[in-house]
Design an enzyme around this catalytic site. Sequence first.
Site, PDB file in Angstrom:
ATOM      1  N   HIS A  66       0.824  -1.216   0.000  1.00 16.71           N
ATOM      2  CA  HIS A  66       0.000   0.000   0.000  1.00 16.71           C
ATOM      3  C   HIS A  66       0.855   1.260   0.000  1.00 16.71           C
ATOM      4  O   HIS A  66       1.868   1.365   0.684  1.00 16.71           O
ATOM      5  CB  HIS A  66      -0.995  -0.004   1.163  1.00 16.71           C
ATOM      6  CG  HIS A  66      -0.416   0.194   2.529  1.00 16.71           C
ATOM      7  ND1 HIS A  66      -0.256   1.439   3.092  1.00 16.71           N
ATOM      8  CD2 HIS A  66       0.003  -0.697   3.471  1.00 16.71           C
ATOM      9  CE1 HIS A  66       0.238   1.315   4.312  1.00 16.71           C
ATOM     10  NE2 HIS A  66       0.412   0.029   4.562  1.00 16.71           N
ATOM     11  N   ASP A 183       6.242   2.488   6.267  1.00 20.27           N
ATOM     12  CA  ASP A 183       4.990   1.742   6.181  1.00 20.27           C
ATOM     13  C   ASP A 183       4.091   2.502   5.220  1.00 20.27           C
ATOM     14  O   ASP A 183       3.515   3.521   5.603  1.00 20.27           O
ATOM     15  CB  ASP A 183       4.366   1.636   7.580  1.00 20.27           C
ATOM     16  CG  ASP A 183       2.953   1.113   7.590  1.00 20.27           C
ATOM     17  OD1 ASP A 183       2.563   0.442   6.619  1.00 20.27           O
ATOM     18  OD2 ASP A 183       2.223   1.377   8.567  1.00 20.27           O
ATOM     19  N   GLU A 217      -5.278   1.230   2.635  1.00 15.83           N
ATOM     20  CA  GLU A 217      -4.956   0.258   3.680  1.00 15.83           C
ATOM     21  C   GLU A 217      -5.021   0.857   5.073  1.00 15.83           C
ATOM     22  O   GLU A 217      -5.488   0.205   6.014  1.00 15.83           O
ATOM     23  CB  GLU A 217      -3.567  -0.333   3.428  1.00 15.83           C
ATOM     24  CG  GLU A 217      -3.245  -1.576   4.254  1.00 15.83           C
ATOM     25  CD  GLU A 217      -2.713  -1.264   5.651  1.00 15.83           C
ATOM     26  OE1 GLU A 217      -2.665  -2.186   6.491  1.00 15.83           O
ATOM     27  OE2 GLU A 217      -2.331  -0.100   5.899  1.00 15.83           O
ATOM     28  N   GLU A 218      -4.554   2.098   5.224  1.00  9.19           N
ATOM     29  CA  GLU A 218      -4.467   2.691   6.558  1.00  9.19           C
ATOM     30  C   GLU A 218      -5.841   2.923   7.201  1.00  9.19           C
ATOM     31  O   GLU A 218      -5.925   3.144   8.405  1.00  9.19           O
ATOM     32  CB  GLU A 218      -3.695   4.019   6.507  1.00  9.19           C
ATOM     33  CG  GLU A 218      -2.209   3.876   6.177  1.00  9.19           C
ATOM     34  CD  GLU A 218      -1.404   3.189   7.273  1.00  9.19           C
ATOM     35  OE1 GLU A 218      -1.979   2.818   8.317  1.00  9.19           O
ATOM     36  OE2 GLU A 218      -0.192   3.017   7.069  1.00  9.19           O
ATOM     37  N   ASP A 238       3.835  -5.836   3.640  1.00  9.91           N
ATOM     38  CA  ASP A 238       3.617  -4.657   4.475  1.00  9.91           C
ATOM     39  C   ASP A 238       4.780  -4.579   5.453  1.00  9.91           C
ATOM     40  O   ASP A 238       5.860  -5.092   5.175  1.00  9.91           O
ATOM     41  CB  ASP A 238       2.263  -4.753   5.187  1.00  9.91           C
ATOM     42  CG  ASP A 238       1.664  -3.384   5.494  1.00  9.91           C
ATOM     43  OD1 ASP A 238       2.436  -2.467   5.811  1.00  9.91           O
ATOM     44  OD2 ASP A 238       0.435  -3.244   5.431  1.00  9.91           O
ATOM     45  N   HIS A 318       4.246   3.971  12.731  1.00  9.54           N
ATOM     46  CA  HIS A 318       3.280   5.083  12.795  1.00  9.54           C
ATOM     47  C   HIS A 318       3.837   6.291  13.539  1.00  9.54           C
ATOM     48  O   HIS A 318       3.091   7.103  14.075  1.00  9.54           O
ATOM     49  CB  HIS A 318       1.948   4.625  13.390  1.00  9.54           C
ATOM     50  CG  HIS A 318       1.131   3.823  12.439  1.00  9.54           C
ATOM     51  ND1 HIS A 318      -0.200   3.561  12.635  1.00  9.54           N
ATOM     52  CD2 HIS A 318       1.456   3.223  11.257  1.00  9.54           C
ATOM     53  CE1 HIS A 318      -0.667   2.831  11.623  1.00  9.54           C
ATOM     54  NE2 HIS A 318       0.334   2.616  10.779  1.00  9.54           N
TER      55      HIS A 318
END
Length: 344
Positions: A66, A183, A217-218, A238, A318
């Site tokens: 993603h 990510d 995706e998030e 991922d 994140h």
Amino acid sequence: MEKTTIKWVETLTTIPSPTGNTYEIINYIKKYLETLGYETKVNHKGSLIVTVKGTNHEQHRFVTAHVDTLGAMVRGIKPDGRLKLDLVGGFKYNAIEGEYCQIQTTHGKTYSGTILMHQTSVHVYKDAGTAERNQENMEVRIDEKVRSKEETEKLGIQVGDFVSFDPRTEITKAGFIKSRHLDDKVSVAILLQLLTKLKKEQLSLPHTTHFFISNNEEIGYGGNSNINDKVVEYLAVDMGAMGDDQQTDEYSVSICVKDGSGPYHYELRKQLTELCEANQIPYQLDIYPYYGSDASAAMRAGADVKHALIGAGIDSSHAYERTHEESIVATEQLVEAYLFTKII
């Protein structure tokens, strides 16, 4: 000069792509793949699909990474002209305190700013260190001469404008890559590198494979559509989550056995570990307790496939993330080895 995977990571992280505003980066990748001779398709949700026909056209594979990232939207304009935020994706306000950002208006203008606590100055606010990092206290200081809501509005900034975070990408001499949005731009870089190799070396895959660059995706529904009825195996590439009680590190490929959605397909997982052992690829098996992937979304949508999840080990996910080139290499080696095996 052709890009290395690390250079692809560096390039991709510089292109803002918060979930909901991924048009620029999808178009960038689309144009690149078309220069290689691939036919591409963008679905209604904005994801990019490239199908590579293999020797076996009856049993297909589906491989995702993603390109959407964490970000924010303008929630409101304060009386002093600064901005309130609404978060896009699963992260905490403390992870972006002090970060430079860009505000992209609906009309295409871009302004820079900094994300700060309202009570930042210790010379003014007694609770500068203790006030909660939340929507009420965090704000964007715009790098324009504005002192009122009306002056900010004259810039064209309004509720719903996207806010993207400065990635601050850095590659160290020791082989570490520090950046926001590793990510999942590390995985996108890996897929682009492998797609380049397939064309340059005119390699043929044993199975028709759909490469899906996901853009939602998030927020939980990336990679859950456009899955051909002939797809047997689904591999999400991922990030591997690092932290207390985790086995994942920055020097190997992480193979997820279970995340917040439940266990991944046992037989496919065993096949991946056997590929690592046969090819001397360093790997770790791990459980990600607060995690979901494109493969998770596909299973919830009812896809009848064997599903698996692998990725490079990412520290401080994140937030301001980090990995090592050894982890990226191991992940790329496993994806390539997997693509050239036959479905059991």
